[in-house]
Design an enzyme around this catalytic site. Structure first.
Site, PDB file in Angstrom:
ATOM      1  N   CYS A   1      84.353  -1.206  15.844  1.00 35.14           N
ATOM      2  CA  CYS A   1      83.346  -1.645  17.155  1.00 35.14           C
ATOM      3  C   CYS A   1      82.460  -1.389  16.712  1.00 35.14           C
ATOM      4  CB  CYS A   1      83.131   0.483  17.807  1.00 35.14           C
ATOM      5  SG  CYS A   1      84.956   1.125  17.411  1.00 35.14           S
TER       6      CYS A   1
ATOM      7  N   CYS B   1      84.555   0.156  26.613  1.00 36.59           N
ATOM      8  CA  CYS B   1      85.291   1.081  25.509  1.00 36.59           C
ATOM      9  C   CYS B   1      85.566   2.086  25.640  1.00 36.59           C
ATOM     10  CB  CYS B   1      85.644   0.531  23.849  1.00 36.59           C
ATOM     11  SG  CYS B   1      86.885   1.365  23.042  1.00 36.59           S
TER      12      CYS B   1
ATOM     13  N   TRP C   1      97.052 -24.922  14.015  1.00 38.94           N
ATOM     14  CA  TRP C   1      98.373 -25.203  15.539  1.00 38.94           C
ATOM     15  C   TRP C   1      97.233 -24.982  16.815  1.00 38.94           C
ATOM     16  CZ3 TRP C   1      99.062 -21.688  11.941  1.00 38.94           C
ATOM     17  CH2 TRP C   1      98.511 -20.351  12.078  1.00 38.94           C
TER      18      TRP C   1
ATOM     19  N   TYR D   1     107.114 -12.136  25.101  1.00 39.60           N
ATOM     20  CA  TYR D   1     105.862 -12.282  24.409  1.00 39.60           C
ATOM     21  C   TYR D   1     105.591 -14.009  24.202  1.00 39.60           C
ATOM     22  CZ  TYR D   1     101.679 -12.715  21.294  1.00 39.60           C
ATOM     23  OH  TYR D   1     100.938 -13.618  20.219  1.00 39.60           O
TER      24      TYR D   1
ATOM     25  N   GLY E   1     110.972 -15.740   5.476  1.00 42.53           N
ATOM     26  CA  GLY E   1     111.894 -14.338   5.759  1.00 42.53           C
ATOM     27  C   GLY E   1     112.568 -14.317   7.204  1.00 42.53           C
TER      28      GLY E   1
ATOM     29  N   ASP F   1     101.355  -8.568  22.528  1.00 40.33           N
ATOM     30  CA  ASP F   1     102.342  -8.325  21.507  1.00 40.33           C
ATOM     31  C   ASP F   1     101.339  -6.779  21.069  1.00 40.33           C
ATOM     32  OD1 ASP F   1      99.775  -8.952  19.809  1.00 40.33           O
ATOM     33  OD2 ASP F   1     101.246 -10.167  19.033  1.00 40.33           O
TER      34      ASP F   1
ATOM     35  N   GLU G   1     104.132 -19.791  16.765  1.00 37.23           N
ATOM     36  CA  GLU G   1     104.470 -18.448  17.840  1.00 37.23           C
ATOM     37  C   GLU G   1     105.903 -17.685  16.778  1.00 37.23           C
ATOM     38  OE1 GLU G   1     102.635 -16.661  19.218  1.00 37.23           O
ATOM     39  OE2 GLU G   1     101.124 -18.086  19.959  1.00 37.23           O
TER      40      GLU G   1
HETATM   41 FE1  SF4 Z   1      86.351  -0.277  19.256  1.00 37.37          FE
HETATM   42 FE2  SF4 Z   1      86.770  -0.257  21.671  1.00 37.37          FE
HETATM   43 FE3  SF4 Z   1      86.297  -2.479  20.294  1.00 37.37          FE
HETATM   44 FE4  SF4 Z   1      88.447  -1.969  19.953  1.00 37.37          FE
HETATM   45  S1  SF4 Z   1      88.289  -2.041  21.783  1.00 37.37           S
HETATM   46  S2  SF4 Z   1      87.007  -1.909  18.289  1.00 37.37           S
HETATM   47  S3  SF4 Z   1      87.874   0.593  19.537  1.00 37.37           S
HETATM   48  S4  SF4 Z   1      84.923  -1.113  21.127  1.00 37.37           S
END
Ligand code: SF4
Length: 378
Positions: free
Chosen positions: A216, A225, A41, A137, A99, A155, A55
């Site tokens: 991460c 983050c 898509w 959404y 489904g 979402d 979607e």
């Molecule tokens: Fe890790 Fe934060 Fe990235 Fe998620 S947004 S993968 S928790 S660093």
């Protein structure tokens, strides 16, 4: 209180610092341009119908599963007119196995509505939301990808990334939690590329910021983050009480009636669960109901005479979003009371190819797989 880079707490706070906004947009879009998934898509990003079908299929279904169904569906119904003029059984048949059949019921109904109004798919999220089966959404995703509208699509995947990125500790499924996630996503949305930005969140949530073990070290947003810095990524987002724990259990007795190597199938009414699909006759069991009595009642309701003992062949579980079903399956040899019984347009005796032509829900396919019904697989 002054804030420094990488110290963006966002417990109950909604405002995102403009410099942080710019940084997140730049990093996320750069990552997306390098790592975006090649999905069918996405090769038709300016086609609202293609986005819409994708979607709707992606609601409650994984991308990997959707791709094959999507390609088949688009081959059979390449545009909105093709879908609108198709009969419902044909549309359902192309959906079979995905489904949540209410989705195809709504999609087909909406295609007919659009066709009657001239065939143009609405161009804004607000108008799209008026179509059957299109929620906030889905409308935002279609409008941003196909029409470039600045509408944030949030979402569960996106909410998870945002909750971790900003260390949000409220329940993301609660009304205030959803509002907060939507507010954050709206502030961050890249005005020049809203569709790509929405899809970048989706890809990041699916490939990097995964539910159980977020990756991460390879996340483009790790420097900003909160969750990774505080070591709480795995415990976010908070979701309140799991909906699974509240699912009521429902027992259903199924009669697989066999007569001259054919089985009796019945068609469900249009609308509601498994709209228009075929299934083995069945009845919900209340406390105290003896299953054998229910099977006999099903036989008698269909003008059938049982000719041998009932054979209990399988117990099959099936999860719906709102209920947990257990099917108790009985194989029963029968005779018809009359040559044409049952006299009912929504029932049919089938075997082999006739059976394969029917659109059958995943639950009843599981029942078939668990039952010794060789003629149906021939
Ligand atoms: Fe890790 Fe934060 Fe990235 Fe998620 S947004 S993968 S928790 S660093």
């Amino acid at each position: 209180m002054s804030r420094t880079r990488g110290q963006q707490p966002l417990q109950d706070q909604h405002h995102v610092d403009p410099a942080l906004r710019t940084r997140i947009r730049r990093k996320l879009l750069r990552w997306y341009d390098r790592h975006r998934r090649d999905l069918p898509w996405r090769r038709r990003s300016g086609d609202p119908y293609a986005q819409w079908v994708a979607e709707i299929m992606l609601q409650q279904t994984r991308v990997e599963t959707v791709i094959a169904y999507y390609n088949r569906f688009l081959r059979r119904f390449p545009d909105i007119t093709a879908l609108a003029v198709a009969d419902h059984e044909d549309a359902v048949k192309r959906w079979e196995g995905l489904g949540y059949y209410r989705r195809i019921l709504h999609l087909h109904r909406a295609a007919k509505l659009i066709h009657e109004r001239g065939g143009e798919v609405p161009t804004s999220a607000a108008e799209l939301q008026r179509l059957p089966g299109v929620g906030v959404y889905t409308a935002a995703a279609i409008a941003s990808i196909a029409f470039g509208e600045k509408a944030a699509a949030v979402d569960g995947n996106v909410a998870r990334v945002l909750a971790r990125l900003f260390g949000v500790r409220c329940d993301v499924l609660s009304t205030p939690g959803k509002r907060q996630m939507h507010d954050l996503a709206t502030q961050l949305l890249a005005p020049g590329r809203p569709g790509d930005f929405n899809q970048a969140w989706m890809d990041l949530g699916s490939a990097v910021c995964t539910p159980r073990s977020p990756h991460c070290p390879r996340c483009p947003l790790k420097a900003d983050c909160v969750a990774t810095r505080t070591g709480c990524a795995a415990s976010l987002p908070h979701r309140g009480v799991s909906r699974n724990n509240r699912r009521p259990q429902v027992d259903i007795v199924v009669g697989v009636f066999v007569h001259k190597h054919k089985v009796l199938m019945r068609r469900r009414p249009t609308g509601g669960l498994w709209s228009g699909l075929w299934e083995f006759p069945n009845v919900e069991r209340n406390d105290g109901d003896a299953p054998s009595r229910l099977v006999r009642r099903l036989a008698s309701d269909n003008n059938l005479r049982i000719t041998a003992g009932l054979r209990r062949t399988a117990t099959v579980g099936h999860e719906l979003s709102h209920r947990s079903l257990t099917f108790h399956v009985y194989l029963v040899d029968v005779d018809r009371e009359t040559e044409d019984s049952p006299r009912n347009a929504s029932t049919r005796w089938v075997a082999g190819r006739g059976f394969r032509r029917l659109s059958i829900s995943t639950a009843h396919r599981k029942i078939l797989a668990a039952s010794p019904l060789t003629p149906l697989r021939a």
